[in-house]
Write an enzyme that holds these catalytic residues in place. Structure first.
Site, PDB file in Angstrom:
ATOM      1  N   CYS A   1       6.713  -0.568  25.206  1.00 17.40           N
ATOM      2  CA  CYS A   1       7.008   0.809  25.637  1.00 17.40           C
ATOM      3  C   CYS A   1       6.753   1.030  27.130  1.00 17.40           C
ATOM      4  O   CYS A   1       7.541   1.695  27.808  1.00 17.40           O
ATOM      5  CB  CYS A   1       6.200   1.802  24.811  1.00 17.40           C
ATOM      6  SG  CYS A   1       4.496   1.319  24.575  1.00 17.40           S
TER       7      CYS A   1
ATOM      8  N   ARG B   1       0.822  -1.210   0.000  1.00 17.18           N
ATOM      9  CA  ARG B   1       0.000   0.000   0.000  1.00 17.18           C
ATOM     10  C   ARG B   1       0.866   1.276   0.000  1.00 17.18           C
ATOM     11  O   ARG B   1       0.548   2.268  -0.620  1.00 17.18           O
ATOM     12  CB  ARG B   1      -0.892  -0.031   1.259  1.00 17.18           C
ATOM     13  CG  ARG B   1      -2.078   0.869   1.260  1.00 17.18           C
ATOM     14  CD  ARG B   1      -3.076   0.430   2.333  1.00 17.18           C
ATOM     15  NE  ARG B   1      -2.457  -0.217   3.496  1.00 17.18           N
ATOM     16  CZ  ARG B   1      -2.081   0.410   4.602  1.00 17.18           C
ATOM     17  NH1 ARG B   1      -2.261   1.689   4.727  1.00 17.18           N
ATOM     18  NH2 ARG B   1      -1.531  -0.264   5.610  1.00 17.18           N
ATOM     19  N   SER B   2       1.982   1.215   0.713  1.00 16.70           N
ATOM     20  CA  SER B   2       2.827   2.418   0.828  1.00 16.70           C
ATOM     21  C   SER B   2       3.966   2.441  -0.184  1.00 16.70           C
ATOM     22  O   SER B   2       4.675   3.442  -0.294  1.00 16.70           O
ATOM     23  CB  SER B   2       3.432   2.492   2.233  1.00 16.70           C
ATOM     24  OG  SER B   2       2.412   2.606   3.181  1.00 16.70           O
TER      25      SER B   2
ATOM     26  N   HIS C   1       3.738   8.229  27.521  1.00 15.13           N
ATOM     27  CA  HIS C   1       3.078   7.439  28.562  1.00 15.13           C
ATOM     28  C   HIS C   1       3.479   7.962  29.947  1.00 15.13           C
ATOM     29  O   HIS C   1       4.610   8.411  30.151  1.00 15.13           O
ATOM     30  CB  HIS C   1       3.509   5.974  28.498  1.00 15.13           C
ATOM     31  CG  HIS C   1       2.951   5.198  27.342  1.00 15.13           C
ATOM     32  ND1 HIS C   1       2.028   5.691  26.464  1.00 15.13           N
ATOM     33  CD2 HIS C   1       3.194   3.910  26.945  1.00 15.13           C
ATOM     34  CE1 HIS C   1       1.723   4.753  25.564  1.00 15.13           C
ATOM     35  NE2 HIS C   1       2.427   3.669  25.838  1.00 15.13           N
TER      36      HIS C   1
HETATM   37  C1  11C Z   1       0.530   0.715  23.716  1.00 13.18           C
HETATM   38  N1  11C Z   1       2.467  -0.599  24.344  1.00 13.18           N
HETATM   39  O1  11C Z   1       0.971   1.717  24.241  1.00 13.18           O
HETATM   40  C2  11C Z   1       1.361  -0.518  23.475  1.00 13.18           C
HETATM   41  C3  11C Z   1       1.630  -0.688  22.034  1.00 13.18           C
HETATM   42  O2  11C Z   1       3.804  -4.814  22.554  1.00 13.18           O
HETATM   43  O3  11C Z   1       4.759  -3.344  21.354  1.00 13.18           O
HETATM   44  C4  11C Z   1       2.755  -1.594  21.656  1.00 13.18           C
HETATM   45  C5  11C Z   1       2.492  -3.022  21.899  1.00 13.18           C
HETATM   46  C6  11C Z   1       3.769  -3.775  21.922  1.00 13.18           C
HETATM   47  O4  11C Z   1      -0.617   0.627  23.343  1.00 13.18           O
END
Ligand code: 11C
Length: 339
Positions: free
Chosen positions: A134, A39-40, A247
């Site tokens: 993350c 697609r990209s 986060h």
């Molecule tokens: C989030 N950590 O913030 C998740 C996305 O296992 O790499 C990434 C999910 C992962 O929603």
């Protein structure tokens, strides 16, 4: 010779950040391939003054590639990761596909660089290295220096997770919904089932039979693997909040040895990749906006846990840019360790 690179999933939020981080850190390369889905394919990307055409990811894409940075989702990693390894590439994979594979190191460079010491660039042998989730990276950047001093026995994590963790489309949905709600319109829900703007909800990862969602269990299992400590007790509640790209996490720690809050603050001030924002007088502590587009993870609210006697417990509040240290920066730091 500088290595040849490939970026898989280059048009995604993390893929684009890989390019920014490579450029910011003057990562040396002799060539770079921009790979994405059909697609990209054909899109043009300007990187460091040169124009590149995005190529469709194919099994032969990895011929001659020394280091491949993957962020195109777990199923692409499962399909193409082993092909890249067989072609002799060292794959740094941002998905969850191989994290719990015992042969694959799961690495935060500031925390457990030794886990990948056996992987050598230029040996002709391909290998996989996994980038942790993350939320795990951001939590352990702050918890590990304290763990090294006083040994964490139990950790209770509550997350406040940004849209970026669900990709660029989720970030766009948050923006669109915010506009729609302010205009009195019905918010468009394509990525998430529920209204996201002016709301929060339990993380969208699938809920498992034990009642935890997958994101929460990643924090549990990945911490054990990264700390190489199968006995550390971890529990987590993961929440999606209407924040764009960083986060936040509230972390309660219980230690084997006593550690007072001043000692903890000093340890964190000296920890690589960590900044302390802990101004009680001004009620100034880390916020997602302050860490957005920054490399360092910020820690504050450092205080002894009043529910535990004798300095055996601490509460901290951590914020980190999800796309940067939570994904692209950590992966590029792993690649730097190969150089
Ligand atoms: C989030 N950590 O913030 C998740 C996305 O296992 O790499 C990434 C999910 C992962 O929603």
């Amino acid at each position: 010779d500088a290595p040849s690179l490939a970026v898989v999933g280059v048009t995604g939020a993390v893929g684009q950040e890989f390019l920014s981080v490579l450029s910011d850190r003057s990562f040396p390369y002799r060539s770079i391939k921009m790979l994405a889905s059909k697609r990209s394919a054909g899109k043009r990307i300007t990187f460091e003054g040169n124009e590149y055409v995005v190529e469709e990811l194919m099994p032969e894409s990895f011929n001659g590639v020394d280091i491949a940075l993957f962020s195109a989702g777990g199923s692409i990693s499962k399909q193409f990761g082993p092909i890249a390894v067989d072609s002799g590439s060292i794959v740094v994979d941002n998905s969850s596909a191989f994290r719990m594979d015992e042969k694959v190191p799961l690495v935060i460079p500031e925390v457990n660089p030794e886990a990948m010491a056996h992987i050598k660039l230029g040996s002709g042998k391909g290998a996989l290295i996994a980038n942790p989730n993350c939320s795990t990276i951001i939590c352990l950047m702050a918890a590990t220096p304290l763990h090294r001093r006083a040994k964490v026995l139990r950790m209770v994590v509550s997350t406040y997770q940004a849209a970026s963790g669900a990709g660029a489309a989720a970030m766009e949905e948050l923006e669109q919904q915010t506009r729609e709600v302010l205009e009195g319109k019905q918010p468009t829900c394509n990525i998430f089932k529920q209204q996201y703007a002016f709301n929060l909800f339990s993380h969208n990862a699938p809920v498992l039979s034990n009642g935890y969602n997958e994101e929460e269990m990643k924090l549990v299992k990945e911490t054990r693997k990264i700390w190489n400590d199968m006995n550390v007790k971890v529990t987590a509640t993961c929440i999606r909040v209407p924040v764009m790209r960083a986060h936040a996490e509230s972390v309660n720690l219980q230690f084997e040895m006593p550690i007072d809050e001043d000692t903890a603050r000093d340890i964190l001030k000296n920890a690589p990749g960590v900044v302390v924002i802990d101004d009680r007088a001004a009620n100034h502590f880390p916020t997602p906006l302050e860490v957005s587009n920054k490399d360092d993870v910020a820690v504050g609210r450092i205080r002894s846990d009043v529910s535990q006697d004798g300095n055996y417990g601490l509460d901290i509040f951590v914020c980190g840019d999800q796309i940067r240290k939570g994904a692209a920066l950590n992966a590029v730091q792993i690649a730097e360790m190969l150089l």
